[in-house]
Structures are given as structure tokens and as C-alpha cells.
Design a protein around this motif. Structure first.
Motif, PDB file in Angstrom:
ATOM      1  N   VAL A 287       0.945  24.566   2.119  1.00  0.00           N
ATOM      2  CA  VAL A 287       2.254  24.804   2.718  1.00  0.00           C
ATOM      3  C   VAL A 287       3.353  24.440   1.727  1.00  0.00           C
ATOM      4  CG1 VAL A 287       3.797  24.149   4.606  1.00  0.00           C
ATOM      5  CG2 VAL A 287       1.353  24.356   5.022  1.00  0.00           C
ATOM      6  N   VAL A 288       3.214  23.279   1.061  1.00  0.00           N
ATOM      7  CA  VAL A 288       4.223  22.778   0.125  1.00  0.00           C
ATOM      8  C   VAL A 288       3.515  22.154  -1.069  1.00  0.00           C
ATOM      9  CG1 VAL A 288       6.169  21.193  -0.186  1.00  0.00           C
ATOM     10  CG2 VAL A 288       5.766  22.201   2.045  1.00  0.00           C
ATOM     11  N   LYS A 289       4.042  22.407  -2.280  1.00  0.00           N
ATOM     12  CA  LYS A 289       3.560  21.729  -3.480  1.00  0.00           C
ATOM     13  C   LYS A 289       4.626  20.722  -3.899  1.00  0.00           C
ATOM     14  CE  LYS A 289       0.688  25.410  -5.232  1.00  0.00           C
ATOM     15  NZ  LYS A 289       0.217  26.110  -6.415  1.00  0.00           N
ATOM     16  N   TYR A 290       4.188  19.487  -4.168  1.00  0.00           N
ATOM     17  CA  TYR A 290       5.113  18.427  -4.542  1.00  0.00           C
ATOM     18  C   TYR A 290       4.935  18.072  -6.009  1.00  0.00           C
ATOM     19  CZ  TYR A 290       5.589  17.643   0.494  1.00  0.00           C
ATOM     20  OH  TYR A 290       5.822  17.789   1.829  1.00  0.00           O
ATOM     21  N   GLY A 291       5.992  17.583  -6.625  1.00  0.00           N
ATOM     22  CA  GLY A 291       5.910  17.024  -7.967  1.00  0.00           C
ATOM     23  C   GLY A 291       5.434  15.588  -7.842  1.00  0.00           C
ATOM     24  N   ARG A 292       6.379  14.659  -7.800  1.00  0.00           N
ATOM     25  CA  ARG A 292       6.052  13.249  -7.572  1.00  0.00           C
ATOM     26  C   ARG A 292       6.416  12.913  -6.141  1.00  0.00           C
ATOM     27  NH1 ARG A 292       6.378   8.571 -11.809  1.00  0.00           N
ATOM     28  NH2 ARG A 292       4.489   9.699 -12.296  1.00  0.00           N
ATOM     29  N   LEU A 293       5.513  12.196  -5.482  1.00  0.00           N
ATOM     30  CA  LEU A 293       5.668  11.900  -4.072  1.00  0.00           C
ATOM     31  C   LEU A 293       5.425  10.413  -3.845  1.00  0.00           C
ATOM     32  CD1 LEU A 293       5.907  13.221  -1.230  1.00  0.00           C
ATOM     33  CD2 LEU A 293       3.442  13.527  -1.307  1.00  0.00           C
TER      34      LEU A 293
ATOM     35  N   MET B 107       0.808  -1.217   0.000  1.00  0.00           N
ATOM     36  CA  MET B 107       0.000   0.000   0.000  1.00  0.00           C
ATOM     37  C   MET B 107       0.847   1.275   0.000  1.00  0.00           C
ATOM     38  SD  MET B 107      -3.236  -1.276   2.256  1.00  0.00           S
ATOM     39  CE  MET B 107      -4.247   0.136   1.936  1.00  0.00           C
ATOM     40  N   ASN B 108       2.090   1.175  -0.519  1.00  0.00           N
ATOM     41  CA  ASN B 108       2.866   2.376  -0.771  1.00  0.00           C
ATOM     42  C   ASN B 108       2.191   3.104  -1.920  1.00  0.00           C
ATOM     43  OD1 ASN B 108       4.969   1.755   1.123  1.00  0.00           O
ATOM     44  ND2 ASN B 108       5.692   0.239  -0.333  1.00  0.00           N
ATOM     45  N   LEU B 109       2.160   4.430  -1.860  1.00  0.00           N
ATOM     46  CA  LEU B 109       1.453   5.221  -2.855  1.00  0.00           C
ATOM     47  C   LEU B 109       2.414   6.106  -3.626  1.00  0.00           C
ATOM     48  CD1 LEU B 109      -1.373   6.539  -0.495  1.00  0.00           C
ATOM     49  CD2 LEU B 109      -1.427   4.466  -1.894  1.00  0.00           C
ATOM     50  N   ILE B 110       2.169   6.267  -4.920  1.00  0.00           N
ATOM     51  CA  ILE B 110       2.880   7.245  -5.737  1.00  0.00           C
ATOM     52  C   ILE B 110       1.846   8.266  -6.182  1.00  0.00           C
ATOM     53  CG2 ILE B 110       4.232   7.675  -7.817  1.00  0.00           C
ATOM     54  CD1 ILE B 110       5.189   4.765  -7.626  1.00  0.00           C
ATOM     55  N   ILE B 111       2.106   9.524  -5.830  1.00  0.00           N
ATOM     56  CA  ILE B 111       1.156  10.595  -6.110  1.00  0.00           C
ATOM     57  C   ILE B 111       1.874  11.716  -6.850  1.00  0.00           C
ATOM     58  CG2 ILE B 111      -0.321  12.350  -5.032  1.00  0.00           C
ATOM     59  CD1 ILE B 111      -0.869  10.329  -2.831  1.00  0.00           C
ATOM     60  N   ASP B 112       1.234  12.242  -7.881  1.00  0.00           N
ATOM     61  CA  ASP B 112       1.763  13.384  -8.631  1.00  0.00           C
ATOM     62  C   ASP B 112       1.008  14.650  -8.268  1.00  0.00           C
ATOM     63  OD1 ASP B 112       3.769  12.152 -10.042  1.00  0.00           O
ATOM     64  OD2 ASP B 112       2.617  11.896 -11.876  1.00  0.00           O
ATOM     65  N   GLU B 113       1.764  15.740  -8.116  1.00  0.00           N
ATOM     66  CA  GLU B 113       1.213  17.089  -7.948  1.00  0.00           C
ATOM     67  C   GLU B 113       0.358  17.269  -6.698  1.00  0.00           C
ATOM     68  OE1 GLU B 113       2.450  19.349 -10.003  1.00  0.00           O
ATOM     69  OE2 GLU B 113       3.427  17.777 -11.140  1.00  0.00           O
ATOM     70  N   GLY B 114       0.699  16.606  -5.617  1.00  0.00           N
ATOM     71  CA  GLY B 114      -0.033  16.780  -4.367  1.00  0.00           C
ATOM     72  C   GLY B 114       0.380  18.056  -3.656  1.00  0.00           C
ATOM     73  N   GLU B 115      -0.479  18.552  -2.809  1.00  0.00           N
ATOM     74  CA  GLU B 115      -0.210  19.748  -2.031  1.00  0.00           C
ATOM     75  C   GLU B 115      -0.420  19.434  -0.554  1.00  0.00           C
ATOM     76  OE1 GLU B 115      -1.724  23.045  -5.264  1.00  0.00           O
ATOM     77  OE2 GLU B 115      -3.077  22.472  -3.640  1.00  0.00           O
ATOM     78  N   GLU B 116       0.560  19.828   0.269  1.00  0.00           N
ATOM     79  CA  GLU B 116       0.434  19.632   1.711  1.00  0.00           C
ATOM     80  C   GLU B 116      -0.258  20.853   2.301  1.00  0.00           C
ATOM     81  OE1 GLU B 116       3.336  19.510   5.580  1.00  0.00           O
ATOM     82  OE2 GLU B 116       4.063  18.548   3.743  1.00  0.00           O
ATOM     83  N   LEU B 117      -1.282  20.599   3.103  1.00  0.00           N
ATOM     84  CA  LEU B 117      -2.028  21.687   3.725  1.00  0.00           C
ATOM     85  C   LEU B 117      -1.512  21.982   5.123  1.00  0.00           C
ATOM     86  CD1 LEU B 117      -5.660  20.688   2.686  1.00  0.00           C
ATOM     87  CD2 LEU B 117      -4.046  22.166   1.482  1.00  0.00           C
ATOM     88  N   ASP B 118      -1.791  23.195   5.614  1.00  0.00           N
ATOM     89  CA  ASP B 118      -1.402  23.564   6.979  1.00  0.00           C
ATOM     90  C   ASP B 118      -2.241  22.795   8.004  1.00  0.00           C
ATOM     91  OD1 ASP B 118      -3.880  24.805   7.009  1.00  0.00           O
ATOM     92  OD2 ASP B 118      -3.099  26.835   7.042  1.00  0.00           O
ATOM     93  N   GLN B 119      -1.968  23.017   9.285  1.00  0.00           N
ATOM     94  CA  GLN B 119      -2.645  22.286  10.362  1.00  0.00           C
ATOM     95  C   GLN B 119      -4.159  22.463  10.336  1.00  0.00           C
ATOM     96  OE1 GLN B 119      -1.496  20.137  12.537  1.00  0.00           O
ATOM     97  NE2 GLN B 119       0.678  20.331  12.133  1.00  0.00           N
ATOM     98  N   LYS B 120      -4.631  23.632   9.895  1.00  0.00           N
ATOM     99  CA  LYS B 120      -6.073  23.891   9.831  1.00  0.00           C
ATOM    100  C   LYS B 120      -6.698  23.313   8.566  1.00  0.00           C
ATOM    101  CE  LYS B 120      -5.854  28.150  12.484  1.00  0.00           C
ATOM    102  NZ  LYS B 120      -6.141  29.595  12.480  1.00  0.00           N
ATOM    103  N   GLY B 121      -5.857  22.868   7.615  1.00  0.00           N
ATOM    104  CA  GLY B 121      -6.367  22.317   6.363  1.00  0.00           C
ATOM    105  C   GLY B 121      -6.892  23.370   5.412  1.00  0.00           C
ATOM    106  N   GLU B 122      -6.395  24.598   5.550  1.00  0.00           N
ATOM    107  CA  GLU B 122      -6.905  25.709   4.760  1.00  0.00           C
ATOM    108  C   GLU B 122      -5.939  26.216   3.697  1.00  0.00           C
ATOM    109  OE1 GLU B 122      -7.872  28.612   7.693  1.00  0.00           O
ATOM    110  OE2 GLU B 122      -9.574  27.476   8.476  1.00  0.00           O
TER     111      GLU B 122
END
Length: 85
Positions: A60-66, A42-57
């Protein structure tokens, strides 16, 4: 009405190619990325994900491939498309 139990691998297969939200066990939320692939652990490969802050609003960080380690890090994964949204 109770929902029948889901088989995780079949659920992940349905999510491949879709935008997903992943909540990690450390309370980080990755949103909007496309699930590219997964494996038997169940390892995941995700493209273009974005990490949200603690409030989810805010982003914080934009990723390419993760690559996210499945069994030890992922709390849950969802997609609005599979939830009927």
C-alpha cells in the motif's frame, strides 16, 4: 518441547541490520524493512519498509525511514533469518 523465554532486548539486538516484519496493534503489517536501531522503550527505526494491505498481499505504501513507537504500537517483530528461514 517448550521454548525458553526470550529476553526482548537481546532478541532486538540480533535483529539489527536484518530484514524484519512488524505487525502493529492496529493490524497493519510492515514488511521487508531493515531494523536500523531500537532503544530501551523498544521504539524501532526501520529503513525501506513496506506497508501491506489488510490481506497482507499487496504493498500500500513504501517508506524511507520509519520510526515506530515500541510499547504502545508494536504487537510483534520477526525475521525469517532468525527463524531459520
Amino acid at each position: 518441547m517448550e521454548r525458553p523465554p526470550q529476553q526482548p532486548m537481546k532478541t532486538l539486538q540480533k535483529l539489527v541490520g536484518k530484514h524484519v516484519t512488524v505487525r502493529l496493534k492496529n493490524n497493519k503489517v510492515l514488511m521487508g524493512g531493515v531494523l536500523v536501531n531500537y532503544d530501551d522503550c523498544m521504539n524501532l527505526i526501520i529503513d525501506e519498509g513496506e506497508e501491506l494491505d489488510q490481506k497482507g498481499e499487496n504493498v500500500v505504501v513504501k517508506y524511507g525511514r520509519l520510526v515506530i513507537r515500541g510499547g504502545t504500537q508494536v504487537l510483534y517483530i520477526t525475521s525469517e533469518e532468525t527463524m531459520g528461514g
